[in-house]
Design a protein around this motif. Sequence first.
Motif, PDB file in Angstrom:
ATOM      1  N   UNK A  44      -2.912-149.396  58.612  1.00 23.71           N
ATOM      2  CA  UNK A  44      -3.558-150.308  57.802  1.00 23.71           C
ATOM      3  C   UNK A  44      -4.560-149.459  56.813  1.00 23.71           C
ATOM      4  N   UNK A  45      -4.421-148.242  56.915  1.00 22.92           N
ATOM      5  CA  UNK A  45      -5.479-147.340  56.184  1.00 22.92           C
ATOM      6  C   UNK A  45      -4.745-146.494  55.107  1.00 22.92           C
ATOM      7  N   UNK A  46      -5.343-145.744  54.119  1.00 18.13           N
ATOM      8  CA  UNK A  46      -4.843-145.227  53.041  1.00 18.13           C
ATOM      9  C   UNK A  46      -3.759-143.907  53.679  1.00 18.13           C
ATOM     10  N   UNK A  47      -3.926-143.551  55.099  1.00 14.88           N
ATOM     11  CA  UNK A  47      -3.220-142.776  55.809  1.00 14.88           C
ATOM     12  C   UNK A  47      -2.085-142.981  56.475  1.00 14.88           C
ATOM     13  N   UNK A  48      -1.508-144.425  56.433  1.00 14.30           N
ATOM     14  CA  UNK A  48      -0.723-144.959  57.190  1.00 14.30           C
ATOM     15  C   UNK A  48       0.775-144.192  56.835  1.00 14.30           C
ATOM     16  N   UNK A  49       1.594-143.866  57.577  1.00 12.60           N
ATOM     17  CA  UNK A  49       2.648-143.244  57.258  1.00 12.60           C
ATOM     18  C   UNK A  49       2.753-141.821  56.715  1.00 12.60           C
ATOM     19  N   UNK A  50       1.318-141.220  56.721  1.00 12.06           N
ATOM     20  CA  UNK A  50       1.253-140.003  56.152  1.00 12.06           C
ATOM     21  C   UNK A  50       0.489-138.806  57.423  1.00 12.06           C
ATOM     22  N   UNK A  51       0.707-139.164  58.674  1.00 10.92           N
ATOM     23  CA  UNK A  51       0.355-138.301  59.573  1.00 10.92           C
ATOM     24  C   UNK A  51       1.473-137.547  59.916  1.00 10.92           C
ATOM     25  N   UNK A  52       1.621-136.290  60.206  1.00 12.31           N
ATOM     26  CA  UNK A  52       2.756-135.425  60.481  1.00 12.31           C
ATOM     27  C   UNK A  52       2.161-134.381  61.663  1.00 12.31           C
ATOM     28  N   UNK A 104     -11.493-140.844  50.363  1.00 12.95           N
ATOM     29  CA  UNK A 104     -10.662-140.162  51.254  1.00 12.95           C
ATOM     30  C   UNK A 104     -11.152-139.387  52.329  1.00 12.95           C
ATOM     31  N   UNK A 105     -12.306-138.808  51.879  1.00 13.03           N
ATOM     32  CA  UNK A 105     -12.913-138.012  53.071  1.00 13.03           C
ATOM     33  C   UNK A 105     -13.669-139.096  54.053  1.00 13.03           C
ATOM     34  N   UNK A 106     -14.194-140.083  53.675  1.00 13.05           N
ATOM     35  CA  UNK A 106     -14.982-140.932  54.697  1.00 13.05           C
ATOM     36  C   UNK A 106     -13.769-141.768  55.421  1.00 13.05           C
ATOM     37  N   UNK A 107     -12.535-141.832  54.683  1.00 17.82           N
ATOM     38  CA  UNK A 107     -11.401-142.448  55.527  1.00 17.82           C
ATOM     39  C   UNK A 107     -11.057-141.609  56.551  1.00 17.82           C
ATOM     40  N   UNK A 108     -10.986-140.150  56.292  1.00 19.21           N
ATOM     41  CA  UNK A 108     -10.546-139.242  57.233  1.00 19.21           C
ATOM     42  C   UNK A 108     -11.440-139.363  58.601  1.00 19.21           C
ATOM     43  N   UNK A 109     -12.638-139.062  58.262  1.00 18.05           N
ATOM     44  CA  UNK A 109     -13.636-139.148  59.178  1.00 18.05           C
ATOM     45  C   UNK A 109     -13.766-140.330  59.982  1.00 18.05           C
ATOM     46  N   UNK A 110     -13.414-141.458  59.400  1.00 20.83           N
ATOM     47  CA  UNK A 110     -13.531-142.698  60.216  1.00 20.83           C
ATOM     48  C   UNK A 110     -12.342-142.551  61.394  1.00 20.83           C
ATOM     49  N   UNK A 111     -11.167-142.070  60.582  1.00 24.46           N
ATOM     50  CA  UNK A 111      -9.668-142.003  61.415  1.00 24.46           C
ATOM     51  C   UNK A 111      -9.888-141.299  62.568  1.00 24.46           C
ATOM     52  N   UNK A 112     -10.643-139.891  62.317  1.00 27.37           N
ATOM     53  CA  UNK A 112     -10.332-139.084  63.586  1.00 27.37           C
ATOM     54  C   UNK A 112     -11.682-139.665  64.654  1.00 27.37           C
ATOM     55  N   UNK A 113     -12.558-140.225  64.240  1.00 26.07           N
ATOM     56  CA  UNK A 113     -13.502-140.563  65.204  1.00 26.07           C
ATOM     57  C   UNK A 113     -13.053-141.622  66.039  1.00 26.07           C
ATOM     58  N   UNK A 114     -12.200-142.972  65.124  1.00 22.65           N
ATOM     59  CA  UNK A 114     -11.809-143.859  65.924  1.00 22.65           C
ATOM     60  C   UNK A 114     -10.655-143.553  67.150  1.00 22.65           C
ATOM     61  N   UNK A 115      -9.966-142.409  66.598  1.00 19.51           N
ATOM     62  CA  UNK A 115      -8.912-141.953  67.546  1.00 19.51           C
ATOM     63  C   UNK A 115      -9.639-141.212  68.693  1.00 19.51           C
ATOM     64  N   UNK A 116     -10.685-140.645  68.326  1.00 21.37           N
ATOM     65  CA  UNK A 116     -11.372-140.056  69.643  1.00 21.37           C
ATOM     66  C   UNK A 116     -12.006-141.016  70.450  1.00 21.37           C
ATOM     67  N   UNK A 117     -12.798-142.043  69.957  1.00 15.00           N
ATOM     68  CA  UNK A 117     -13.311-143.170  70.710  1.00 15.00           C
ATOM     69  C   UNK A 117     -11.995-144.055  71.711  1.00 15.00           C
TER      70      UNK A 117
END
Length: 344
Positions: A54-62, A6-19
Motif C-alpha cells: 500500500x506504499x510507493x515501495x510495494x513490490x520493490x523490496x529485494x 520518497x525519503x519520508x516514505x522510506x523513513x516511515x517504512x523502516x520505522x514501522x517495521x522496527x515497531x
Amino acid sequence: MISQEEYENFGHLVMNTCDVMNEKAQNNPSFYRSNDGKMMERIVWEEITNQAKGTIFEGRVRLVHSTRSFPDILIGDKFGVEVKTSKSGWKSLGSSIMESTRIPGVDHIAMFFGKMGPGAVEFRVRPYEECLSNIGVTHSPRYDIDMSLDEGDTIFEKMDIPYDEFRNHTEPVEILKDYYRPLLSEGQSLWWMGNDEAATPPVLTMWNALEREDEEHYTAKGFALFPELIAGDTRTKYTRIVFWLVTNHGIINHALRDKYSGGGRKDFSVNGVEYQDKPKVMYILYRHRDLVRQMILQANPEELKEHWGEAHIYDGDERIRQWINLVVRQGNAEMSLLYNMFEV
C-alpha cells in the motif's frame, strides 16, 4: 534525484517495521534469538515487504543474496537497509570504510539493529551514518557501530567531513590518517596505512628467518625512513621502525637494537679519513651507505613526507642533505662524518 516524499516514505517504512518487530519480540523473544545473522536479514526483509504494501515501495523490496554486497536489503532504486545483530549490547563492527561493495545507486541506507543478548530482545533503526562512532581495523578499516550514539557525535563530526563526501573520496584513509595523527601519544603509531583492502601482510616472519638480501634491504630502508635510528633517544628510537616492520611487512624483530648498534663503539675509515671510537651505528650505516642513498633518492616523496614529517621533499643531493639534517636534529650526530660518508 530523490524526492522529499520518497525519503519520508522510506523513513516511515523502516520505522514501522522496527515497531512491529519490537511488538513481536515482546511476545516471542526466543524466536529471534534462535536465528543467526543471515536468517535475521531474511526476517527483516519479509517484515519490510509486508509493511511496504500500500506504499510507493510495494513490490520493490529485494533481499540481496550476495555476502559481498552492501547493504543487505534494497528498497526501490536508491534506498537500502543494513542488518546487524549483537548479543552484547548496541555496539558492533560495521562495514569497510572503502564501501567497495556498496551497490551502485544506493544513496540512503538505514541501519536495522537487533540486540539479542540477555534481557529483552529489542530492535532499533537509524540512518547508517548517524550510528558510526569510530573506526576500527581488522584486515582493513571498518566502522564501529553504536546504536546509542548521541546526536552530533559520529566519526564524521569528529573528522569534520560529511559522510557522503568521505565515502565518495578517492582516498578516505588519507583523511583518516590526518585526523588520527595529532591524537597519537609517544610510542603510538598508525598501524594500518594503505588505501586498499588487504594492505597488511597475513603472514608474520621473524627477522632471523629473512634471506640475507632481505635483511640488508630492511636495514637500509630503516635508516632511510627513520633518521632517529642513528642519533635518537635510546628509549624511543626503535618505536616507529618496529611498528613499520610489523604492520607494513609482517616482520618481527625482538632485538632490533642489536641489529643497529648494540650500544657499541667502532673505529673505521671513510674516504681516507680515520674515525675512532664512533658509535657502532655509524659504522653499520657506512656499510649500508650505497643502498641507503639509493633508497632515499628513489623513495616516493609522499612516503618520505609521511615518515620524515616534512612538508616538502627535495631532489638529488639536496634530498640527502635534508636527510642528514634530520639525523643531526635528532641528537649527537657528527654532520661532517655524514657528509663525508655520503659525499655531498
